[in-house]
Design an enzyme around this catalytic site. Structure first.
Site, short mmCIF file in Angstrom:
data_model
loop_
_atom_site.label_atom_id
_atom_site.label_comp_id
_atom_site.label_asym_id
_atom_site.label_seq_id
_atom_site.Cartn_x
_atom_site.Cartn_y
_atom_site.Cartn_z
N ASP A 13 0.83 -1.25 0.15
CA ASP A 13 -0.10 0.14 -0.14
C ASP A 13 0.98 1.09 -0.09
OD1 ASP A 13 -2.19 -1.56 0.14
OD2 ASP A 13 -2.06 -1.49 2.38
N GLU A 14 1.98 1.12 -0.60
CA GLU A 14 2.89 2.40 -0.44
C GLU A 14 2.32 3.29 -1.42
OE1 GLU A 14 3.82 -0.71 -1.24
OE2 GLU A 14 5.21 -1.44 0.18
N GLY A 15 1.50 2.97 -2.72
CA GLY A 15 1.08 3.62 -3.67
C GLY A 15 1.54 3.40 -5.05
N LYS A 16 1.64 2.00 -5.07
CA LYS A 16 2.51 1.41 -6.33
C LYS A 16 1.42 1.89 -7.47
CE LYS A 16 2.25 -2.66 -4.54
NZ LYS A 16 2.17 -2.24 -3.03
N GLY A 40 -4.54 -4.34 -3.80
CA GLY A 40 -5.55 -3.49 -4.30
C GLY A 40 -4.63 -1.94 -4.49
N HIS A 41 -4.69 -1.78 -5.67
CA HIS A 41 -3.69 -0.75 -6.50
C HIS A 41 -4.68 0.31 -6.89
CE1 HIS A 41 -0.24 -3.71 -7.21
NE2 HIS A 41 -0.58 -3.66 -5.91
N ARG A 141 2.53 -29.48 -6.13
CA ARG A 141 2.34 -29.70 -7.78
C ARG A 141 0.87 -30.40 -7.70
NH1 ARG A 141 7.44 -32.87 -6.73
NH2 ARG A 141 6.70 -32.79 -4.74
N GLN A 222 2.25 -6.07 -3.23
CA GLN A 222 2.36 -6.24 -1.59
C GLN A 222 3.81 -5.58 -1.61
OE1 GLN A 222 1.39 -9.77 -3.04
NE2 GLN A 222 -0.52 -8.82 -2.86
N THR A 237 2.99 -12.62 3.17
CA THR A 237 2.05 -13.15 2.00
C THR A 237 2.89 -14.57 1.69
OG1 THR A 237 0.54 -12.52 0.07
CG2 THR A 237 2.62 -11.89 -0.13
N THR A 298 -8.45 -3.16 -0.30
CA THR A 298 -9.15 -4.52 -0.96
C THR A 298 -10.17 -5.07 0.10
OG1 THR A 298 -7.35 -5.34 -2.06
CG2 THR A 298 -8.58 -6.96 -1.37
N LEU A 330 4.10 12.29 0.98
CA LEU A 330 4.71 13.21 1.64
C LEU A 330 3.94 14.23 2.17
CD1 LEU A 330 7.84 13.73 2.46
CD2 LEU A 330 7.90 15.17 0.31
N SER A 411 5.78 12.16 -4.47
CA SER A 411 4.20 12.08 -4.93
C SER A 411 3.77 13.09 -3.61
CB SER A 411 3.81 10.89 -4.88
OG SER A 411 2.41 10.91 -4.93
N GLY A 413 0.36 14.20 -3.47
CA GLY A 413 -1.10 13.93 -3.45
C GLY A 413 -1.30 12.74 -4.24
P1 GDP Z 1 -0.74 0.09 -3.49
O1 GDP Z 1 -1.43 -0.88 -3.10
O2 GDP Z 1 0.78 0.34 -3.32
O3 GDP Z 1 -1.16 0.53 -5.11
O4 GDP Z 1 -1.41 1.40 -2.89
P2 GDP Z 1 -2.87 1.75 -2.27
O5 GDP Z 1 -3.77 2.02 -3.73
O6 GDP Z 1 -3.63 0.43 -1.92
O7 GDP Z 1 -2.82 3.02 -1.29
C1 GDP Z 1 -2.37 4.00 -1.47
C2 GDP Z 1 -3.29 5.03 -1.24
O8 GDP Z 1 -2.68 6.31 -1.19
C3 GDP Z 1 -4.21 5.08 -2.29
O9 GDP Z 1 -5.55 5.67 -1.65
C4 GDP Z 1 -3.86 6.31 -3.21
O10 GDP Z 1 -4.75 7.14 -4.07
C5 GDP Z 1 -3.44 7.31 -2.16
N1 GDP Z 1 -2.04 7.99 -2.78
C6 GDP Z 1 -1.04 7.64 -3.35
N2 GDP Z 1 0.01 8.51 -3.52
C7 GDP Z 1 -0.42 9.40 -2.71
C8 GDP Z 1 0.27 10.69 -2.02
O11 GDP Z 1 1.13 11.15 -2.61
N3 GDP Z 1 -0.52 11.29 -1.30
C9 GDP Z 1 -1.62 11.14 -0.80
N4 GDP Z 1 -2.31 12.02 0.08
N5 GDP Z 1 -2.39 10.01 -1.26
C10 GDP Z 1 -1.63 9.27 -2.14
P1 IMO Z 2 -1.11 -4.23 -2.19
O1 IMO Z 2 -0.44 -4.83 -3.43
C1 IMO Z 2 -1.01 -4.59 2.29
C2 IMO Z 2 -1.15 -8.58 3.99
C3 IMO Z 2 -2.50 -9.06 4.41
C4 IMO Z 2 -1.75 -10.07 5.56
C5 IMO Z 2 -0.98 -10.74 4.58
C6 IMO Z 2 -0.91 -12.25 4.11
O2 IMO Z 2 -2.19 -3.52 -2.38
O3 IMO Z 2 0.20 -3.56 -1.64
P2 IMO Z 2 -2.68 -12.59 1.99
O4 IMO Z 2 -4.04 -12.40 1.74
O5 IMO Z 2 -1.70 -12.23 1.01
O6 IMO Z 2 -2.32 -14.19 2.44
O7 IMO Z 2 -2.18 -11.85 3.41
O8 IMO Z 2 -0.51 -9.80 3.86
N1 IMO Z 2 -1.47 -8.25 2.33
C7 IMO Z 2 -1.22 -7.02 1.86
N2 IMO Z 2 -0.99 -5.69 2.82
N3 IMO Z 2 -0.97 -4.44 0.85
C8 IMO Z 2 -1.36 -5.60 -0.06
O9 IMO Z 2 -1.43 -5.68 -1.29
C9 IMO Z 2 -1.47 -7.08 0.52
N4 IMO Z 2 -1.74 -8.17 0.20
C10 IMO Z 2 -1.58 -8.77 1.22
O10 IMO Z 2 -2.98 -8.00 5.16
O11 IMO Z 2 -1.15 -9.33 6.52
MG MG Z 3 -2.85 -1.55 -1.84
#
Ligand code: GDP
Ligand code: IMO
Ligand code: MG
Length: 426
Positions: A13-16, A40-41, A141, A222, A237, A298, A330, A411, A413
């Site tokens: 969830d870093e903002g990929k 969940g991207h 397998r 992840q 995971t 997600t 940031l 980034s 926002g």
């Molecule tokens: P991912 O799984 O790494 O793709 O990240 P997620 O989509 O799960 O979570 C990132 C959240 O931060 C999303 O709601 C994005 O819209 C939001 N986001 C991404 N970059 C920024 C940023 O620089 N600032 C803010 N405020 N939100 C951001």
């Molecule tokens: P994105 O791609 C954050 C976490 C789950 C749990 C662990 C194992 O959006 O960054 P799983 O269902 O994979 O067996 O769960 O991994 N987890 C994530 N946390 N972002 C994700 O994906 C994740 N996908 C799995 O919360 O701790």
């Molecule tokens: Mg995510």
């Protein structure tokens, strides 16, 4: 642009999604290499928000071809839902999405066993999407793959064989109701009709494209600390989100990779169970969650929040050999008077300067913080490093030095335009 791998550098969830969307403007192909619909991207375009679980975030750029590699585990239900969602939003998927023959299928028993396992053994806090049980079958397998959909007889045989065993476990071990084999056979036969047109020999396609000079972005899901080998095991995971996973998950050799891009959040979050040394269980943690809108894309679960851990990111940059990173969110730190950064740990009276992945050690360490002055002003309109307030530059330079990571993209926002590149962008 050559071949780049994009990896999450923390616990996901870093903002990929946002950064893949930005970068894919300059890539011909975007390929997912591991994980499944546990991801969940999020991509925001204008007023519209798209959350992608299985399909690469490049799908929102119409010139980009998207690939789901062999390392991904595919839930047909989730995939069809996503295709329908995109088509409803006038995003054409057919002819632009290719799925590897060798990707494994998530079956209804994987989802059931994922949820049962959470109740009966160590709770990981999984997403309940069947990820772990599907990878178990892959390595045992016994998995059913996309290629099996091409021959109805083989598909039916494999489903019946697997369900015979799974139903014994479900009934005798867990005392739950057996799954209906005929129903599942019917459901996957129907999926076969829809999915046929997307199936492709992905290693052949990608390697030829690279040889022809096409640019490829390999999108990880992840994050490094959720990696089954390099993360905080067992709270991880069941795949390899780290850069090495991009090769096994697509059939692209390490020798063909030019760049590894880490995605680093300006603080730290984690969803689910497991150690988190800089976690804040106070008003600051609550503020990060509120201002950063830290709720799972997600599952909707509130994300655990804490200060930036420079040792963790340094470890991640080493494992991934990050060429440069994108620093996200940031702007979320703008309201803090003072911001802490973890620069080491205290472990049994001694100083530790590296991130331990060993769970017993992680449970006992205490973060050592250095405090940085906040900037207390809105930075979401800044479009270059020079435009940032001095205090923001200090924070950026400090975390870059301590984590031994260069930030080529910043980034400020969630929107596309709230992004800029620095001199470290390659
Ligand atoms: P991912 O799984 O790494 O793709 O990240 P997620 O989509 O799960 O979570 C990132 C959240 O931060 C999303 O709601 C994005 O819209 C939001 N986001 C991404 N970059 C920024 C940023 O620089 N600032 C803010 N405020 N939100 C951001
Ligand atoms: P994105 O791609 C954050 C976490 C789950 C749990 C662990 C194992 O959006 O960054 P799983 O269902 O994979 O067996 O769960 O991994 N987890 C994530 N946390 N972002 C994700 O994906 C994740 N996908 C799995 O919360 O701790
Ligand atoms: Mg995510």
């Amino acid at each position: 642009m050559g071949v780049s791998v994009l990896v999450g550098s923390q616990w996901g969830d870093e903002g990929k999604g946002k950064i893949v969307d930005i970068l894919s403007e300059n890539f011909d192909i975007v390929a997912r290499y591991q994980g499944g619909a546990n991801a969940g991207h999020t991509v925001i375009i204008g007023d519209d928000e798209y959350i992608l679980h299985l399909i690469p975030s490049g799908i929102l750029r119409e010139d980009v071809t998207c690939v789901i590699g062999n390392g991904v585990v595919i839930d047909p239900e989730a995939l069809l839902k996503e295709i329908r969602f995109l088509e409803k939003n006038n995003i054409n998927v057919e002819g632009r999405l290719l799925i590897s023959h060798n990707a494994h299928l998530i079956m209804p028993y994987h989802k059931l066993l994922d949820n049962i396992s959470e109740e009966s053994t160590t709770k990981i806090g999984t997403t309940g999407r069947g990820i772990g049980p599907c990878y178990i079958d892959k390595y045992a397998r016994k998995g059913i793959r996309i290629v099996d959909l091409l021959d109805k007889k083989i598909l039916e045989e494999k489903i019946r064989r697997n369900l015979k065993e799974k139903n014994i476990i479900i009934k005798k071990v867990y005392e739950r109701e057996e799954l209906d084999v005929d129903e599942i056979v019917k459901q996957y036969m129907e999926f076969d009709e829809i999915i046929d047109k997307y199936i492709k020999d992905v290693p052949m396609f990608l390697n030829k494209a690279i040889s022809d000079g096409k640019s490829v972005l390999l999108e990880g899901a992840q994050g490094a600390l959720l990696d089954v080998d390099h993360g905080t095991y067992p709270f991880v995971t069941s795949s390899n989100p780290t850069s090495g996973g991009a090769c096994t998950g697509t059939g692209v050799s390490p020798t063909r990779i030019d760049t590894v891009i880490g995605i680093v959040k300006a603080y730290t979050t984690r969803v689910g169970e497991g150690p988190f040394p800089t976690e804040l269980l106070d008003a600051d943690g609550e503020k990060l969650r509120k201002v950063g809108a830290e709720f799972g894309a997600t599952t909707g679960r509130p994300r655990r929040c804490g200060w930036f851990d420079a040792c963790l990111v340094k470890y991640s940059s080493m494992i991934n050999d990050t060429t440069y990173a994108a620093l996200t969110k940031l702007d979320v730190l703008s309201s803090f008077d003072k911001i802490n950064v973890c620069v080491g740990y205290e472990f049994e009276g001694k100083l530790l300067s590296t991130f331990p992945t060993n769970i017993e050690k992680l449970d006992k360490i205490k973060p050592i913080y250095e405090t940085i002055e906040g900037w207390k002003e809105d930075i979401s309109d800044c479009r270059s490093y020079e435009e940032l307030p001095e205090a923001t530059k200090n924070y950026l330079n400090f975390i870059s030095e301590k984590s031994e990571t260069k930030f080529g993209i910043i980034s400020v926002g969630p929107k596309r335009k709230e992004t800029f590149f620095t001199d470290d962008y390659k």
